[in-house]
Design a protein around this motif. Sequence first.
Motif, PDB file in Angstrom:
ATOM      1  N   LYS A  11     -53.408 -27.148  28.940  1.00  0.00           N
ATOM      2  CA  LYS A  11     -53.820 -27.545  27.589  1.00  0.00           C
ATOM      3  C   LYS A  11     -52.656 -27.849  26.619  1.00  0.00           C
ATOM      4  O   LYS A  11     -52.732 -28.903  25.960  1.00  0.00           O
ATOM      5  CB  LYS A  11     -54.747 -26.483  27.008  1.00  0.00           C
ATOM      6  N   PRO A  12     -51.699 -26.980  26.329  1.00  0.00           N
ATOM      7  CA  PRO A  12     -51.455 -25.679  26.935  1.00  0.00           C
ATOM      8  C   PRO A  12     -51.830 -24.547  25.981  1.00  0.00           C
ATOM      9  O   PRO A  12     -51.401 -24.505  24.839  1.00  0.00           O
ATOM     10  CB  PRO A  12     -49.944 -25.689  27.126  1.00  0.00           C
ATOM     11  N   TYR A  13     -52.655 -23.619  26.448  1.00  0.00           N
ATOM     12  CA  TYR A  13     -52.899 -22.397  25.697  1.00  0.00           C
ATOM     13  C   TYR A  13     -51.730 -21.437  25.900  1.00  0.00           C
ATOM     14  O   TYR A  13     -50.957 -21.569  26.856  1.00  0.00           O
ATOM     15  CB  TYR A  13     -54.211 -21.745  26.152  1.00  0.00           C
ATOM     16  N   ILE A  14     -51.639 -20.451  25.021  1.00  0.00           N
ATOM     17  CA  ILE A  14     -50.546 -19.494  25.083  1.00  0.00           C
ATOM     18  C   ILE A  14     -50.887 -18.375  26.069  1.00  0.00           C
ATOM     19  O   ILE A  14     -51.852 -17.642  25.878  1.00  0.00           O
ATOM     20  CB  ILE A  14     -50.243 -18.887  23.696  1.00  0.00           C
TER      21      ILE A  14
ATOM     22  N   VAL B 242     -61.516 -19.955  24.272  1.00  0.00           N
ATOM     23  CA  VAL B 242     -60.815 -20.752  25.283  1.00  0.00           C
ATOM     24  C   VAL B 242     -61.785 -21.139  26.394  1.00  0.00           C
ATOM     25  O   VAL B 242     -61.842 -22.299  26.823  1.00  0.00           O
ATOM     26  CB  VAL B 242     -59.616 -19.983  25.858  1.00  0.00           C
ATOM     27  N   ILE B 243     -62.559 -20.167  26.872  1.00  0.00           N
ATOM     28  CA  ILE B 243     -63.537 -20.453  27.930  1.00  0.00           C
ATOM     29  C   ILE B 243     -64.554 -21.480  27.443  1.00  0.00           C
ATOM     30  O   ILE B 243     -64.925 -22.410  28.161  1.00  0.00           O
ATOM     31  CB  ILE B 243     -64.249 -19.165  28.378  1.00  0.00           C
ATOM     32  N   GLU B 244     -64.989 -21.319  26.215  1.00  0.00           N
ATOM     33  CA  GLU B 244     -65.952 -22.279  25.641  1.00  0.00           C
ATOM     34  C   GLU B 244     -65.352 -23.672  25.547  1.00  0.00           C
ATOM     35  O   GLU B 244     -65.992 -24.666  25.898  1.00  0.00           O
ATOM     36  CB  GLU B 244     -66.406 -21.797  24.268  1.00  0.00           C
ATOM     37  N   ASP B 245     -64.115 -23.755  25.085  1.00  0.00           N
ATOM     38  CA  ASP B 245     -63.439 -25.050  24.960  1.00  0.00           C
ATOM     39  C   ASP B 245     -63.299 -25.728  26.323  1.00  0.00           C
ATOM     40  O   ASP B 245     -63.437 -26.955  26.438  1.00  0.00           O
ATOM     41  CB  ASP B 245     -62.062 -24.862  24.323  1.00  0.00           C
ATOM     42  N   LEU B 246     -63.048 -24.946  27.367  1.00  0.00           N
ATOM     43  CA  LEU B 246     -62.890 -25.483  28.717  1.00  0.00           C
ATOM     44  C   LEU B 246     -64.228 -25.677  29.427  1.00  0.00           C
ATOM     45  O   LEU B 246     -64.265 -26.099  30.579  1.00  0.00           O
ATOM     46  CB  LEU B 246     -62.005 -24.539  29.542  1.00  0.00           C
ATOM     47  N   LYS B 247     -65.320 -25.371  28.717  1.00  0.00           N
ATOM     48  CA  LYS B 247     -66.683 -25.513  29.251  1.00  0.00           C
ATOM     49  C   LYS B 247     -66.917 -24.627  30.478  1.00  0.00           C
ATOM     50  O   LYS B 247     -67.689 -24.975  31.370  1.00  0.00           O
ATOM     51  CB  LYS B 247     -66.999 -26.980  29.548  1.00  0.00           C
ATOM     52  N   GLY B 248     -66.256 -23.498  30.488  1.00  0.00           N
ATOM     53  CA  GLY B 248     -66.517 -22.491  31.501  1.00  0.00           C
ATOM     54  C   GLY B 248     -65.970 -22.823  32.871  1.00  0.00           C
ATOM     55  O   GLY B 248     -65.066 -23.648  33.033  1.00  0.00           O
ATOM     56  N   PHE B 249     -66.554 -22.180  33.873  1.00  0.00           N
ATOM     57  CA  PHE B 249     -66.094 -22.306  35.249  1.00  0.00           C
ATOM     58  C   PHE B 249     -66.708 -23.542  35.907  1.00  0.00           C
ATOM     59  O   PHE B 249     -67.869 -23.862  35.680  1.00  0.00           O
ATOM     60  CB  PHE B 249     -66.472 -21.058  36.044  1.00  0.00           C
ATOM     61  N   ASP B 250     -65.912 -24.214  36.721  1.00  0.00           N
ATOM     62  CA  ASP B 250     -66.366 -25.389  37.452  1.00  0.00           C
ATOM     63  C   ASP B 250     -67.104 -24.912  38.698  1.00  0.00           C
ATOM     64  O   ASP B 250     -66.490 -24.420  39.651  1.00  0.00           O
ATOM     65  CB  ASP B 250     -65.156 -26.252  37.828  1.00  0.00           C
ATOM     66  N   GLU B 251     -68.419 -25.087  38.708  1.00  0.00           N
ATOM     67  CA  GLU B 251     -69.239 -24.539  39.781  1.00  0.00           C
ATOM     68  C   GLU B 251     -69.191 -25.359  41.070  1.00  0.00           C
ATOM     69  O   GLU B 251     -69.851 -25.021  42.061  1.00  0.00           O
ATOM     70  CB  GLU B 251     -70.671 -24.354  39.294  1.00  0.00           C
TER      71      GLU B 251
ATOM     72  N   ASP C   5     -59.092 -22.276  38.966  1.00  0.00           N
ATOM     73  CA  ASP C   5     -59.213 -23.577  38.311  1.00  0.00           C
ATOM     74  C   ASP C   5     -59.207 -23.450  36.789  1.00  0.00           C
ATOM     75  O   ASP C   5     -58.537 -24.231  36.094  1.00  0.00           O
ATOM     76  CB  ASP C   5     -60.502 -24.264  38.768  1.00  0.00           C
ATOM     77  N   ILE C   6     -59.922 -22.461  36.243  1.00  0.00           N
ATOM     78  CA  ILE C   6     -59.968 -22.345  34.781  1.00  0.00           C
ATOM     79  C   ILE C   6     -58.599 -21.925  34.219  1.00  0.00           C
ATOM     80  O   ILE C   6     -58.208 -22.333  33.123  1.00  0.00           O
ATOM     81  CB  ILE C   6     -61.094 -21.395  34.334  1.00  0.00           C
ATOM     82  N   LEU C   7     -57.840 -21.156  35.009  1.00  0.00           N
ATOM     83  CA  LEU C   7     -56.482 -20.804  34.586  1.00  0.00           C
ATOM     84  C   LEU C   7     -55.582 -22.034  34.575  1.00  0.00           C
ATOM     85  O   LEU C   7     -54.785 -22.228  33.652  1.00  0.00           O
ATOM     86  CB  LEU C   7     -55.897 -19.745  35.520  1.00  0.00           C
ATOM     87  N   VAL C   8     -55.698 -22.873  35.602  1.00  0.00           N
ATOM     88  CA  VAL C   8     -54.906 -24.106  35.646  1.00  0.00           C
ATOM     89  C   VAL C   8     -55.230 -24.988  34.452  1.00  0.00           C
ATOM     90  O   VAL C   8     -54.336 -25.504  33.766  1.00  0.00           O
ATOM     91  CB  VAL C   8     -55.154 -24.875  36.962  1.00  0.00           C
ATOM     92  N   ARG C   9     -56.512 -25.146  34.163  1.00  0.00           N
ATOM     93  CA  ARG C   9     -56.900 -26.015  33.042  1.00  0.00           C
ATOM     94  C   ARG C   9     -56.446 -25.434  31.706  1.00  0.00           C
ATOM     95  O   ARG C   9     -56.037 -26.174  30.809  1.00  0.00           O
ATOM     96  CB  ARG C   9     -58.413 -26.239  33.063  1.00  0.00           C
ATOM     97  N   ALA C  10     -56.492 -24.113  31.572  1.00  0.00           N
ATOM     98  CA  ALA C  10     -55.981 -23.486  30.347  1.00  0.00           C
ATOM     99  C   ALA C  10     -54.468 -23.672  30.233  1.00  0.00           C
ATOM    100  O   ALA C  10     -53.936 -23.897  29.141  1.00  0.00           O
ATOM    101  CB  ALA C  10     -56.337 -21.999  30.335  1.00  0.00           C
ATOM    102  N   TYR C  11     -53.781 -23.583  31.356  1.00  0.00           N
ATOM    103  CA  TYR C  11     -52.328 -23.736  31.381  1.00  0.00           C
ATOM    104  C   TYR C  11     -51.920 -25.160  31.034  1.00  0.00           C
ATOM    105  O   TYR C  11     -50.899 -25.390  30.384  1.00  0.00           O
ATOM    106  CB  TYR C  11     -51.814 -23.366  32.773  1.00  0.00           C
TER     107      TYR C  11
END
Length: 238
Positions: free
Chosen positions: A179-182, A153-162, A171-177
């Motif tokens: 998608k939507p990931y489970i 999931v982290i890889e798909d989202l290209k990690g943290f936005d620096e 931010d990474i939780l929002v982007r995962a949400y």
Amino acid sequence: MKKVSIIIATYNAVKTLHVALNSVQNQNFLDWECIIVDGASKDGTIEVVKYFSEKDSRYRWVSEPDGGVYDAFNKGWRMAKGEWVYYLGADDELLPNTFKSIFEKQIEDCDVIYGNYLTNSQGKVEIIKSHSNPSFLRKNNTSHQAVIMRRKVIEDLKGFDERYNLCADYDILVRAYLKPYIFKYVDIDFAIFTIGGISSKSLGTESWNIRRRNKTVNLFVNTWVLLKRLLVHCLHNE
């Protein structure tokens, strides 16, 4: 492949790091690796890291200048060999049953697991319960010390936005949400989070910018996302 990669970002953390590393060592779940990403510390941090890594090969580390904690977090997941990734602060403490309790749950089809955490503010400890119905679109619902996420999931989202200095974990939780990931809430206390000196105003401003950039301040977008998530979860539970 290890089950869990525990990643700790450090910089001049000699006073607290041994507590964090001991809490990893004291887990009653054994299938882990711990990656320490150090930003070229000038105190005795590396001596502490070497002490633990020489005793246990599950500790790995790198020490070099970096661009801050989220740069270190990104280096960490790229080094990780675990199926799941967990981030622990250098002044935080994992509770001994954390991973054993998580993996006893039915989480096989889940992507993001989150739970509860304890805060330690000048010796005063308080339990913070996350909401079982996540509200990540409106506010930061938890802390990274109470979140474990699949590495893919982290890889798909290209990690943290620096671009974010304080809340890239939100931010990474929002982007995962989105998608939507489970996501799945588990009523488990993950760790003790030591509160530092960052002002709530600074956190609030950056959280707002994250919601604005991800367009979650729009009621129509939020409604559409929630309906999409409801459909995904219904299909997931069939």
